[in-house]
Design an enzyme around this catalytic site. Sequence first.
Site, PDB file in Angstrom:
ATOM      1  N   TYR A  29       0.816  -1.214   0.000  1.00 27.40           N
ATOM      2  CA  TYR A  29       0.000   0.000   0.000  1.00 27.40           C
ATOM      3  C   TYR A  29       0.851   1.267   0.000  1.00 27.40           C
ATOM      4  O   TYR A  29       0.397   2.323  -0.422  1.00 27.40           O
ATOM      5  CB  TYR A  29      -0.924   0.034   1.227  1.00 27.40           C
ATOM      6  CG  TYR A  29      -2.231  -0.696   1.048  1.00 27.40           C
ATOM      7  CD1 TYR A  29      -2.260  -2.053   0.730  1.00 27.40           C
ATOM      8  CD2 TYR A  29      -3.439  -0.029   1.205  1.00 27.40           C
ATOM      9  CE1 TYR A  29      -3.463  -2.723   0.574  1.00 27.40           C
ATOM     10  CE2 TYR A  29      -4.648  -0.694   1.048  1.00 27.40           C
ATOM     11  CZ  TYR A  29      -4.648  -2.036   0.737  1.00 27.40           C
ATOM     12  OH  TYR A  29      -5.844  -2.688   0.576  1.00 27.40           O
ATOM     13  N   ASP A  57      -2.690 -18.188   0.330  1.00 23.95           N
ATOM     14  CA  ASP A  57      -3.741 -18.831  -0.472  1.00 23.95           C
ATOM     15  C   ASP A  57      -4.395 -19.958   0.306  1.00 23.95           C
ATOM     16  O   ASP A  57      -5.615 -20.122   0.305  1.00 23.95           O
ATOM     17  CB  ASP A  57      -3.184 -19.324  -1.829  1.00 23.95           C
ATOM     18  CG  ASP A  57      -1.942 -20.194  -1.707  1.00 23.95           C
ATOM     19  OD1 ASP A  57      -1.322 -20.224  -0.616  1.00 23.95           O
ATOM     20  OD2 ASP A  57      -1.575 -20.848  -2.698  1.00 23.95           O
TER      21      ASP A  57
HETATM   22  C1  IPM Z   1     -10.337  -1.682   3.809  1.00 28.17           C
HETATM   23  C2  IPM Z   1     -10.642  -1.038   2.489  1.00 28.17           C
HETATM   24  C3  IPM Z   1      -9.525  -0.064   2.129  1.00 28.17           C
HETATM   25  C4  IPM Z   1      -8.244  -0.855   1.979  1.00 28.17           C
HETATM   26  C5  IPM Z   1      -9.778   0.786   0.876  1.00 28.17           C
HETATM   27  C6  IPM Z   1     -11.090   1.540   0.949  1.00 28.17           C
HETATM   28  C7  IPM Z   1      -8.640   1.734   0.602  1.00 28.17           C
HETATM   29  O1  IPM Z   1     -10.835  -2.020   1.520  1.00 28.17           O
HETATM   30  O2  IPM Z   1     -10.160  -0.947   4.804  1.00 28.17           O
HETATM   31  O3  IPM Z   1     -10.271  -2.903   3.873  1.00 28.17           O
HETATM   32  O4  IPM Z   1      -7.950  -1.390   0.911  1.00 28.17           O
HETATM   33  O5  IPM Z   1      -7.503  -0.938   2.961  1.00 28.17           O
END
Ligand code: IPM
Length: 370
Positions: free
Chosen positions: A142, A226
């Site tokens: 991320y 998985d």
């Molecule tokens: C979550 C959501 C978020 C993520 C999105 C909205 C960015 O799916 O909190 O699980 O991917 O972390």
Amino acid sequence: MSNKKILVLPGDGIGNEVMAEVLKIIDWLSKTRSMSFEISERLVGGTAYDKEGDSISDETMQEALDADAVLFGAVGGPQWDNVEREKRPEAALLRLRKELDLFANLRPAVVFDALAEASPLKLNLVKGLDILILRELTSGVYFGQPRGVSKINDDEEKAIDTQSYTTSEITRITRVAFDLAKLRDNKVTSVEKSNVMETGMFWKNTVSNIHQKEFQDVELFHMLADNCAMQLVRNPKQFDVILTDNLFGDLLSDIAAMLTGSLGMLPSASLGPIAENGSRAAMYEPVHGSAPDIAGQGKANPLAMIMSFAMMLKYSFNMQEDSVLVENAVQAVLSKGLRTADISDGADKIVSTQDMGKAVIEELNNLSGS
Ligand code: IPM
Ligand code: MG
């Protein structure tokens, strides 16, 4: 009597409707308890983008940093699909997570007896289920650098995301996992892809090291991601705490949510490191998204949002009794057969978001004898 500062960020879509029900519960608690809450409310997500030009303004970010806890609804919607990445609704969520350093994301998946039938899985597989997904929330793919799209030649481009973890990023979430397991069934399953990824092998070895040095009294298992996805639907009760990275945690927690019957039932807490004065940044949000398809129709299930607030009482304010009271009120409402559309199996009476909220307040009154 102390004042607890809560920043309320309803966001987009059903975020507003479910937050409205929680605000009534906060109000109820303020009237009946010796704790008073100082609430301030701000825009976030697409709504903030439309009105303030960014999905989270610097002022709102500063308020989040100053608050004792943040209560977050949901963000996103198709009308913002083409907004540039840095201003997208989701960017606000990622900024909050990063700047508050909310590295530990707790996503408990608990199947209430009254709802076990609503699960798409067979009753015996999910009845009594109580697992906790602990997702690392501030690193991994991320946030890893480099990322982006670049040109190779006139015909070819290339997109890169980077999965990266440092020793300390893994050790701090690992310690949280073992500490939480001690309060539960004393078992941690660490999940990665050590068979194909460098970060996977590194994750596995780092978790093992901490286990060896500090937590030999807790059971540790390793599982490939998985396989874990498969085991979650084959035999979910084998798990207690699932410890995993940001991306796998995102996927596995959606699977775990569905075991409980609906995404509308899953709360979450995102916690930062504990500061020297004992304080810790924290944000609480339902795992469900903004559900634009049902927004504004009174169909949304407010229970995940309400239980996220129960987690706030427990983890941020040390109000265990009140936290349990709110959870018990939710259970009582479900036992009486009240269902929003997402958790109805056809036979039950379907109630609106507002009626569900109202019913929880009634149960709070019943349970507390007021
Ligand atoms: C979550 C959501 C978020 C993520 C999105 C909205 C960015 O799916 O909190 O699980 O991917 O972390
Ligand atoms: Mg997700």
